[in-house]
Scaffold this active site. Structure first.
Site, short mmCIF file in Angstrom:
data_model
loop_
_atom_site.label_atom_id
_atom_site.label_comp_id
_atom_site.label_asym_id
_atom_site.label_seq_id
_atom_site.Cartn_x
_atom_site.Cartn_y
_atom_site.Cartn_z
N PRO A 96 0.82 -1.21 0.00
CA PRO A 96 0.00 0.00 0.00
C PRO A 96 0.85 1.26 0.00
O PRO A 96 0.36 2.35 -0.27
CB PRO A 96 -0.82 -0.11 1.30
CG PRO A 96 -0.10 -1.09 2.15
CD PRO A 96 0.67 -2.00 1.23
N GLU B 233 2.20 -7.86 8.92
CA GLU B 233 2.43 -6.40 8.92
C GLU B 233 3.24 -5.96 7.71
O GLU B 233 3.49 -4.78 7.52
CB GLU B 233 3.15 -5.96 10.20
CG GLU B 233 2.28 -5.98 11.44
CD GLU B 233 1.02 -5.14 11.31
OE1 GLU B 233 1.10 -4.03 10.77
OE2 GLU B 233 -0.05 -5.61 11.73
N ASP C 190 -10.80 0.43 -23.80
CA ASP C 190 -11.08 0.48 -22.37
C ASP C 190 -10.74 1.83 -21.78
O ASP C 190 -9.93 2.58 -22.33
CB ASP C 190 -10.25 -0.57 -21.63
CG ASP C 190 -10.84 -1.96 -21.77
OD1 ASP C 190 -12.03 -2.06 -22.06
OD2 ASP C 190 -10.08 -2.93 -21.58
N1 SAM Z 1 1.42 -2.65 7.56
C1 SAM Z 1 1.38 -2.45 6.15
C2 SAM Z 1 1.19 -0.98 5.86
O1 SAM Z 1 0.37 -0.35 6.50
O2 SAM Z 1 1.84 -0.46 4.94
C3 SAM Z 1 0.23 -3.22 5.53
C4 SAM Z 1 0.43 -4.71 5.52
S1 SAM Z 1 -0.88 -5.57 4.71
C5 SAM Z 1 -1.91 -6.04 6.04
C6 SAM Z 1 -0.13 -7.08 4.22
C7 SAM Z 1 0.32 -7.14 2.77
O3 SAM Z 1 -0.78 -6.90 1.92
C8 SAM Z 1 1.36 -6.14 2.37
O4 SAM Z 1 2.64 -6.59 2.70
C9 SAM Z 1 1.17 -6.06 0.86
O5 SAM Z 1 1.87 -7.08 0.19
C10 SAM Z 1 -0.33 -6.33 0.71
N2 SAM Z 1 -1.14 -5.10 0.45
C11 SAM Z 1 -2.02 -4.54 1.29
N3 SAM Z 1 -2.62 -3.47 0.76
C12 SAM Z 1 -2.10 -3.32 -0.47
C13 SAM Z 1 -2.29 -2.37 -1.52
N4 SAM Z 1 -3.15 -1.35 -1.40
N5 SAM Z 1 -1.60 -2.53 -2.66
C14 SAM Z 1 -0.73 -3.55 -2.79
N6 SAM Z 1 -0.48 -4.48 -1.83
C15 SAM Z 1 -1.15 -4.37 -0.68
#
Ligand code: SAM
Length: 258
Positions: free
Chosen positions: A92, A119, A172
């Site tokens: 994210p 995390e 698209d």
């Molecule tokens: N603690 C992290 C943060 O706030 O940046 C979020 C961890 S999330 C619960 C677990 C995993 O989900 C991340 O390591 C990533 O690979 C994936 N993920 C979550 N949201 C995402 C997004 N918006 N785009 C891409 N990958 C995402």
């Protein structure tokens, strides 16, 4: 050329949602693209196949350990088709993905996607093994698998021969910096709403002009930010002005729902 997706994930079974269904599933079956997934658990040394550990500094949740992730990435990099492939960490915190980047990745021969869980992953993996962090939007999901599958789908549908009608993906939203135009199918009348007459006229040029104008109007109304990168052409400005003058742009379908 067969496009190769390398994916690092502790849940490889999830990926069947993209490799087995619909038009993209067919692309995998027809070997226009292929998947090599690697599970970091297969690169652990302990009996429990541990891929996570407590965060330094304390706090909630677990962090993915660096050794199994780096070993999994290196295993993918051994594949001849993936030696040159960029490594993307789905995060994210990454730069949001757009169609231009999807098209860049689709024009290469492969890509490695690293899915985090918990995390997130140990920061040193990002420093040592990742070329770019990419996000699918400003929200957090529980793991990188769904974001990885979104990229796989978006890339696969841009590979030559994947969509039955080659023009379909070039029309698209985002491909030419405009949102798509409204679509209708039968019946002509539905719940008191009818299909615009022009679409039944059989007049190809008028239909194209109507669609182009609708696409521009929607883009102006819903995503004016796209116009910064893809400004309206003189022709587009002219027919938008015509539309506003004769009231034709007063289209309730222009409004975004929600
Ligand atoms: N603690 C992290 C943060 O706030 O940046 C979020 C961890 S999330 C619960 C677990 C995993 O989900 C991340 O390591 C990533 O690979 C994936 N993920 C979550 N949201 C995402 C997004 N918006 N785009 C891409 N990958 C995402």
């Amino acid at each position: 050329m067969v496009y190769t997706f390398g994916v690092v994930t502790i849940f490889p079974e999830m990926l069947s949602a993209v490799t087995e269904y619909g038009v993209v599933g067919r692309a995998f079956r027809d070997q226009r693209c292929r998947l090599c997934s690697v599970n970091p658990r297969d690169y652990t040394q302990d009996a429990h196949r541990t891929v996570d550990d407590l965060p330094y500094g304390g706090g909630p949740g677990m962090v993915m350990k660096p050794e199994p992730l780096m070993a999994a990435l290196n295993a993918l990099k051994q594949q001849p088709a993936l030696v040159q492939a960029p490594v993307l960490y789905l995060s994210p915190q990454g730069r949001p993905v757009d169609q231009l980047r999807v098209d860049e990745w689709a024009s290469a021969s492969g890509l490695i996607l690293l899915s985090g869980r918990y995390e997130g992953i140990d920061e040193r993996v990002i420093a040592l093994g990742v070329d770019a962090e990419v996000s699918v939007g400003d929200f957090v999901v529980s793991g990188g698998e769904l974001p990885a599958m979104m990229l796989m789908d978006a890339i696969a549908r841009r590979l030559p021969g994947v969509l039955g009608d080659e023009t379909s993906s070039t029309q698209d939203s985002f491909v030419a910096g405009r949102l798509d135009w409204p679509h209708y199918t039968r019946p002509f009348q539905y719940a008191g709403l009818s299909v615009p007459d022009v679409l039944r006229s059989g007049h190809h040029e008028r239909i194209q002009a109507w669609r182009h104008r609708q696409a521009c109007e929607r883009t102006v109304a819903r995503r004016p930010d796209l116009l910064e990168r893809w400004p309206l052409s003189t022709k587009e400005q002219a027919f938008l002005q015509d539309g506003y003058r004769d009231g034709k742009s007063d289209n309730p379908l222009l409004k975004t729902k929600g």
